[in-house]
Motif scaffolding. Structure first.
Motif, mmCIF file in Angstrom:
data_model
loop_
_atom_site.group_PDB
_atom_site.id
_atom_site.type_symbol
_atom_site.label_atom_id
_atom_site.label_comp_id
_atom_site.label_asym_id
_atom_site.label_seq_id
_atom_site.Cartn_x
_atom_site.Cartn_y
_atom_site.Cartn_z
ATOM 1 N N ILE B 394 15.445 117.048 22.586
ATOM 2 C CA ILE B 394 14.304 117.004 21.658
ATOM 3 C C ILE B 394 13.087 116.303 22.262
ATOM 4 O O ILE B 394 11.968 116.408 21.752
ATOM 5 N N GLN B 396 10.960 116.575 24.884
ATOM 6 C CA GLN B 396 9.696 117.234 25.250
ATOM 7 C C GLN B 396 8.905 117.664 24.019
ATOM 8 O O GLN B 396 7.665 117.646 24.014
ATOM 9 N N THR B 397 9.602 118.063 22.973
ATOM 10 C CA THR B 397 8.933 118.463 21.733
ATOM 11 C C THR B 397 8.148 117.295 21.152
ATOM 12 O O THR B 397 6.985 117.424 20.756
ATOM 13 N N VAL B 398 8.800 116.124 21.119
ATOM 14 C CA VAL B 398 8.139 114.933 20.564
ATOM 15 C C VAL B 398 6.940 114.544 21.428
ATOM 16 O O VAL B 398 5.852 114.269 20.915
ATOM 17 N N ALA B 400 5.104 116.414 23.429
ATOM 18 C CA ALA B 400 3.988 117.380 23.315
ATOM 19 C C ALA B 400 3.206 117.166 22.023
ATOM 20 O O ALA B 400 1.968 117.166 22.018
ATOM 21 N N LEU B 401 3.914 116.973 20.915
ATOM 22 C CA LEU B 401 3.216 116.785 19.636
ATOM 23 C C LEU B 401 2.482 115.445 19.595
ATOM 24 O O LEU B 401 1.334 115.370 19.143
ATOM 25 N N ALA B 402 3.135 114.390 20.089
ATOM 26 C CA ALA B 402 2.507 113.068 20.062
ATOM 27 C C ALA B 402 1.242 113.076 20.920
ATOM 28 O O ALA B 402 0.208 112.535 20.519
ATOM 29 N N ALA B 404 -0.634 115.666 21.650
ATOM 30 C CA ALA B 404 -1.662 116.454 20.968
ATOM 31 C C ALA B 404 -2.325 115.644 19.854
ATOM 32 O O ALA B 404 -3.500 115.810 19.562
ATOM 33 N N GLU B 405 -1.564 114.768 19.249
ATOM 34 C CA GLU B 405 -2.129 113.914 18.195
ATOM 35 C C GLU B 405 -2.733 112.626 18.771
ATOM 36 O O GLU B 405 -3.114 111.730 18.020
ATOM 37 N N GLN B 406 -2.796 112.558 20.091
ATOM 38 C CA GLN B 406 -3.367 111.395 20.780
ATOM 39 C C GLN B 406 -2.683 110.087 20.410
ATOM 40 O O GLN B 406 -3.322 109.041 20.333
ATOM 41 N N LEU B 407 -1.382 110.168 20.176
ATOM 42 C CA LEU B 407 -0.619 108.951 19.894
ATOM 43 C C LEU B 407 0.328 108.714 21.066
ATOM 44 O O LEU B 407 1.504 109.051 21.035
ATOM 45 N N ASN B 408 -0.237 108.140 22.139
ATOM 46 C CA ASN B 408 0.509 108.037 23.384
ATOM 47 C C ASN B 408 1.671 107.063 23.342
ATOM 48 O O ASN B 408 2.665 107.249 24.046
ATOM 49 N N HIS B 410 3.596 106.800 20.892
ATOM 50 C CA HIS B 410 4.689 107.593 20.318
ATOM 51 C C HIS B 410 5.406 108.380 21.420
ATOM 52 O O HIS B 410 6.635 108.454 21.446
ATOM 53 N N VAL B 414 9.577 107.874 23.734
ATOM 54 C CA VAL B 414 10.547 108.859 24.227
ATOM 55 C C VAL B 414 10.666 108.755 25.746
ATOM 56 O O VAL B 414 11.766 108.743 26.309
#
Lengths: 426, 426
Positions: B394, B396-398, B400-402, B404-408, B410, B414
């Protein structure tokens, strides 16, 4: 970060008080916005969007073509991540569908509990620099699983293509409006935006205040929002690098976030504090994280039991149990939005992709509110069916209670039926 | 009662508008009461009780002896009725307990949904000439089934022994306070009355307004309240004597109640209206019923399908289906609090004893609110557990989304774990 050595007389409610912004005049400003949207509809929405977002809107609804084309503008890896997250969220919420219930409470008396989806739901996606793609999924996917007929998304301009792509996956109508005016529009309807049955989603203080005000007028909302928080319980087996990374992932949200570490090990506390310092320097949002660490605390306790006692009093939105054999402690957790078990379950997996909902009660509301679940998008209807035998067995009970409450017409509704049964027997 | 012949262009929302009292100044009065209770606690409660109920209270809590002795003061038949009703309510709500849910959304990623009872709930029982025994049971029995730790009842003086007896069955602490001041006390706590996690129960306009105001401050409530109503759908097989008795049982509640009859048969409508006249004369509360019949209507339609279409638009609190083979129409009911099937199921069985809850959404709220159920006394907690295999699948999914939301941070939570896994492999 303050360091506290636990003692029985410590008032944690006071020490771990959530930071809160006082915004004088917010209530009146929001109330004025709501009144204006109720009175002037789309015209008011366009005026507020011009004033607050500095965008002149021609049409408020995003056209279907832009939604359909959105995938093209999203990077492949991100598109894939959106799809994986959607699938997991769908799977976990689909498992929450429950059977209708049927019980015979007495001979001839059958009671049922049925579920119906809400017809039309309103989902608010905040704007800002980063697109909150995950919010669209966390609200839209369960709404679709529940069977809601229509999904209305409001989000302020400019709308990021990744948001549009997420909205296309949940098959939502998207309206380019944000703030308190968007909440008012969904609560009461305008020429463009249809009135919804319930409003979901996070937002700034204007959005939150607007949600509370429309809730007081009878429009259901998901949960009241407040500053968000993470509490980590760690024993000597925990990994300080992981804990520090988790604390920072919460701390970067906003300066009013709060993180708490409770550990049975002073070494873990010391090493986590060192790790925090070194990881902090590398973060793009380090100023925010640094600020929210000031609201935060590390507490040394004697036992996991005591740690969970403090945690239950605090009622954290997110609770990480970084302890040996973490799952055996879950039964003792009474108040928490979501629990993350063991060292390889960072909070961020729940924020994005494990499948659980990230819309959780913050600010101590985990004491008495639930996070968003499939249930949030449904309502219940009860059914009862009484036959002739049933009315004969339950009739006297109803008559006695109705007469004690001096509601004789209630008793009479039973009596006319019992009389009919007597006539039939003759 | 107005008689309407259905046509497609009729605006039923307008014609069947619920009567509503406008109480100028109510908001300010209630807000002042809440502020005073927050500031002065018990002292304010005693002052308001003296002012509104004309009773000087020494102690606010009813002592245990009075609760234990209450059964002696209740007539045997009523006592028995209370016990039968309790048992049925308990049985139906116990059947609503649901299993915890566990799903593997990906290899190594487990998600759960758990339930926890609310710790302390507040139940408001209105005063007045008649003791609302059934309210105590409808709120208290499900709270006990859910496993709530403490039940707090507030009810104004004088307290009827039958209410005390019902409260003793649900093992509640009882406080002799009514009105908006009782709601404020339960919401924020006083020296005598502990703060509760959620507030339930009906009441007058002060109580209702107070509930909405504390809800806007984050205290959960059961449902917003409004004038209550009954809609009867009848075909040619229905019994006009029964229908009239049912309509009157709703009409006697208050002058702002509303009843609606929709029938495919003009004969049934005519005969019901005649029955209404003759039954009305015999009722103790005939003035009230007469008044609320003025807000009411009988509608002639061509089909049951059309009747249910109008009913879904109206969203009645109570819906009686007095039609042949009534259960086959239930699937078409989208908006209703509770449904009563067939000729031998009067609304009053649900009000008192069938087992379903009588705390239902009124005033059109059945469109988007649920009645009280076991669920109303619980909250949910989600859990996730990710193992090393899980974070690998899981991760890479987290990330990529984090990103994109600029929450590094987060994403970093991982990454530190994936790095550790790589180290372990070396």
């Amino acid at each position: 970060m303050r360091i506290i050595i636990d003692a029985q007389n410590i008032d944690y409610l006071e020490i771990l008080k959530r930071p809160c912004e006082l915004n004088i005049g917010l209530r009146e400003q929001v109330s004025a916005i709501i009144s204006k949207v109720k009175a002037d509809g789309d015209k008011a929405l366009k005026e507020f969007t011009s004033k607050f977002d500095r965008v002149e809107l021609d049409t408020i609804e995003v056209d279907l073509k832009a939604l359909n084309d959105s995938k093209k503008h999203v990077e492949t890896e991100l598109g894939l991540a959106i799809e994986v997250a959607s699938k997991n969220i769908e799977q976990f919420h689909a498992a929450q569908r429950i059977q209708e219930i049927e019980v015979n409470t007495m001979p001839g008396v059958t009671c049922k509990l049925l579920y119906r989806p809400l017809n039309r739901v309103g989902l608010y996606i905040p704007g800002g620099t980063a697109p909150l793609i995950s919010t669209a999924l966390m609200l839209g996917v369960p709404a679709r699983v529940a069977g809601c007929n229509e999904l209305i998304v409001c989000t302020p301009p400019p709308i990021n293509p990744a948001i549009l792509y997420a909205c296309s996956l949940i098959n939502a109508r998207v309206f380019c409006v944000g703030g308190a005016q968007a909440i008012a529009a969904m609560a009461f309807g305008t020429e463009s935006i249809p009135r919804v049955d319930k409003i979901f989603g996070p937002g700034n203080s204007f959005v939150t205040e607007a949600k509370m005000q429309v809730a007081a007028m009878g429009v259901p909302i998901d949960i009241p929002a407040g500053p968000s928080e993470l509490l980590v319980v760690a024993d000597e087996s925990a990994n300080p690098t992981f804990i520090a990374a988790d604390l920072l992932s919460q701390a970067e949200h906003g300066t009013d976030s709060q993180v708490v570490l409770i550990s049975t090990s002073q070494t873990i506390i010391d090493n986590t504090l060192n790790e925090l310092k070194s990881q902090l320097t590398k973060l793009p949002r380090k100023e925010i994280a640094q600020e929210s660490l000031k609201n935060s605390a590390a507490i040394k306790v004697d036992s996991i039991k005591r740690a969970l006692e403090i945690s239950n009093g605090y009622a954290p939105e997110h609770l990480i149990l970084a302890v040996n054999d973490a799952s055996r402690h879950v039964d003792q957790v009474m108040n928490a939005g979501s629990i993350f078990l063991g060292s390889y379950t960072p909070e961020s997996v729940g924020d994005y992709a494990s499948g659980t909902n990230h819309t959780l009660p913050t600010s101590g509301f985990a004491r008495n509110w639930s996070g968003v679940s499939l249930n949030s998008f449904t309502k219940t209807i009860t059914v009862q069916e009484v036959d002739k035998k049933g009315i004969a067995s339950i009739g006297q009970t109803v008559i006695a209670l109705a007469e004690a409450e001096q509601l004789n017409a209630h008793a009479n509704a039973v009596k006319v039926r019992l009389n009919q049964l007597k006539k039939n027997q003759k």
